[in-house]
Design a protein around this motif. Structure first.
Motif, PDB file in Angstrom:
ATOM      1  N   ASP A 193       5.832  -6.444   3.064  1.00  0.00           N
ATOM      2  CA  ASP A 193       5.544  -7.846   2.543  1.00  0.00           C
ATOM      3  C   ASP A 193       5.488  -8.785   3.203  1.00  0.00           C
ATOM      4  O   ASP A 193       4.595  -9.907   3.086  1.00  0.00           O
ATOM      5  CB  ASP A 193       7.149  -7.569   1.875  1.00  0.00           C
ATOM      6  N   MET A 243      -3.471  -7.924   2.303  1.00  0.00           N
ATOM      7  CA  MET A 243      -2.487  -8.802   2.253  1.00  0.00           C
ATOM      8  C   MET A 243      -2.790 -10.245   1.482  1.00  0.00           C
ATOM      9  O   MET A 243      -4.058  -9.737   1.266  1.00  0.00           O
ATOM     10  CB  MET A 243      -2.151  -9.476   3.140  1.00  0.00           C
ATOM     11  N   ASP A 244      -2.175 -11.180   0.943  1.00  0.00           N
ATOM     12  CA  ASP A 244      -2.360 -11.573   0.058  1.00  0.00           C
ATOM     13  C   ASP A 244      -2.091 -13.785   0.725  1.00  0.00           C
ATOM     14  O   ASP A 244      -3.275 -14.241   0.739  1.00  0.00           O
ATOM     15  CB  ASP A 244      -1.585 -12.678  -1.238  1.00  0.00           C
ATOM     16  N   LYS A 246       2.517  -0.196   1.926  1.00  0.00           N
ATOM     17  CA  LYS A 246       1.905  -1.895   2.695  1.00  0.00           C
ATOM     18  C   LYS A 246       3.487  -2.935   2.444  1.00  0.00           C
ATOM     19  O   LYS A 246       4.644  -2.699   1.497  1.00  0.00           O
ATOM     20  CB  LYS A 246       1.521  -2.700   1.260  1.00  0.00           C
ATOM     21  N   THR A 302       2.677 -11.379   0.747  1.00  0.00           N
ATOM     22  CA  THR A 302       1.821 -10.903  -0.324  1.00  0.00           C
ATOM     23  C   THR A 302       2.413 -12.179  -0.744  1.00  0.00           C
ATOM     24  O   THR A 302       2.604 -13.456  -0.651  1.00  0.00           O
ATOM     25  CB  THR A 302       2.637  -9.968  -0.791  1.00  0.00           C
TER      26      THR A 302
END
Length: 400
Positions: A246, A96-97, A244, A266
């Motif tokens: 969000d 993840m971001d 994956k 994300t």
């Protein structure tokens, strides 16, 4: 004081929101717990999936002690090193971001709901968006988390909930599709339902839900609070089939005992949802909690925790299946990795109480399911010990 005196004192001081088993736990070592009388228990609950590393891990304890001597807490108006390092490592293992640290899993769910609604609000300027959650799910006890928990008995005494929540059936894609409207902003589910009975989402179902989300512009939120952090043989359960999310939530074994959770997203969601002033928490991401996360992630790698899960989980499944085949009162074994359940034909409370009397700590998942959530460091010998005790606690009349 005797253990009974401790229990009586607790009953005079604590709010009675738990029907506690009648022991007072005092200390732990590896996969064992000890009560105030010094009696030893094999732990197959791990604090409901929290103590993945077992008890008394010296490297973990030393890391916390060192951080206590440096800095325990500071405001989120400033940066701190453990939070920076923990966020980077959590991003690396999750893919993840962006990360927001919370104090619990329920708070992580609250943040995920807010992020999804803000994302939808920024797209069309309206505030009547809907979330689809799953029947038999469990996401926490706070109002937002309770609103998306798919068991009416938990919600009804506290209604009205936050509203605009619809429920579908896990592993029934058409059920999910039928609940989608032009107001649906997110679909929320557990890759393995925990409190709902240890029910894994089938890979084809997860992939189908992801495809629906992509087709309709809906966010996928995966709750990895109980099933994440290596328990299924992957760091997060969704990684098994490559679906994956969000937005993702995590907690429990993330801190291995220190109360901490997180929701992750994300970059796309992060850039188009929560901004400065939209969300906050006093203690979330403090140096002590994040030092715990950082050390847990290091020890998962150094001690090959996921590899151990993949090695011993098939053996646990095998031994539980043998038990099911031997006793007519056991209807089904289900689960994945070191998150397993035995479904009985009646209530399991007495079996769990007999196990406790014989030195084995177990927990249920609903009235007729025994849940197995051991520390992720267990061995095949620990599994054999558990089976021997459990079998002695099933009445002979309950066999075929």
């Amino acid at each position: 004081m005797s253990m009974q005196e401790y229990i009586e004192e607790a009953e005079q001081a604590l709010l009675h929101t738990y029907n506690r088993y009648q022991i007072v736990l005092d200390k732990g070592r590896d996969v064992y717990l000890y009560d105030t009388d010094g009696i030893k228990y094999l732990d197959f609950v791990s604090g409901i999936g929290v103590f993945a590393l077992g008890y008394g891990n010296k490297a973990y304890n030393d890391a916390l002690k060192a951080q206590i001597d440096k800095l325990i807490h500071t405001s989120n108006y400033y940066y701190n090193l453990p939070a920076i390092q923990a966020a980077k490592k959590l991003k690396d293992v999750s893919g993840m971001d962006r990360v927001f640290f919370t104090n619990s899993g329920a708070e992580a769910i609250e943040g995920a709901i807010k992020a999804a609604r803000k994302y939808a609000y920024l797209k069309d300027g309206t505030t009547d968006h809907e979330i689809i959650a799953m029947n038999h799910s469990f996401h926490g006890r706070t109002f937002g988390a309770l609103s998306v928990t798919g068991n009416p008995k938990y919600r009804e005494p506290f209604e009205p909930m936050i509203g605009n929540v619809r429920f579908a059936d896990l592993n029934d894609l058409e059920s999910v599709r039928s609940q989608i409207t032009d107001k649906t902003c997110a679909i929320l589910l557990e890759p393995v339902q925990g409190e709902g009975g240890i029910v894994p989402a089938r890979p084809e179902f997860l992939k189908g839900v992801k495809a629906l989300c992509q087709e309709k512009g809906i966010l996928l939120i995966l709750d990895e609070i109980q099933c994440g952090m290596g328990r299924t043989g992957y760091m997060f359960a969704w990684q098994r089939c490559g679906v994956k999310p969000d937005i993702m939530t995590t907690a429990k074994a993330l801190g291995c005992g220190v109360p901490v959770g997180a929701f992750l997203m994300t970059e796309e969601v992060a850039r188009n949802s929560l901004e400065a002033g939209d969300h906050g928490t006093t203690y979330g991401g403090n140096p002590l909690a994040c030092a715990a996360i950082e050390k847990v992630l290091d020890l998962f790698e150094e001690n090959h925790i996921i590899e151990n899960v993949r090695e011993v989980a098939p053996y646990l499944e095998q031994r539980l299946d043998q038990l099911k085949d031997r006793y007519g009162c056991i209807l089904e074994r289900r689960g994945t990795g070191l998150m397993q359940g035995l479904v009985f034909d009646g209530p399991v409370r007495e079996v769990i109480e007999r196990a406790l009397e014989n030195g084995l700590i177990l927990i249920n998942a609903g009235p007729n399911i025994i849940r197995f959530l051991p520390p992720l460091i267990i061995s095949k010998a620990n599994i054999d010990e558990m089976i021997e005790i459990l079998e002695s606690c099933i009445e002979p009349s309950e066999t075929e």
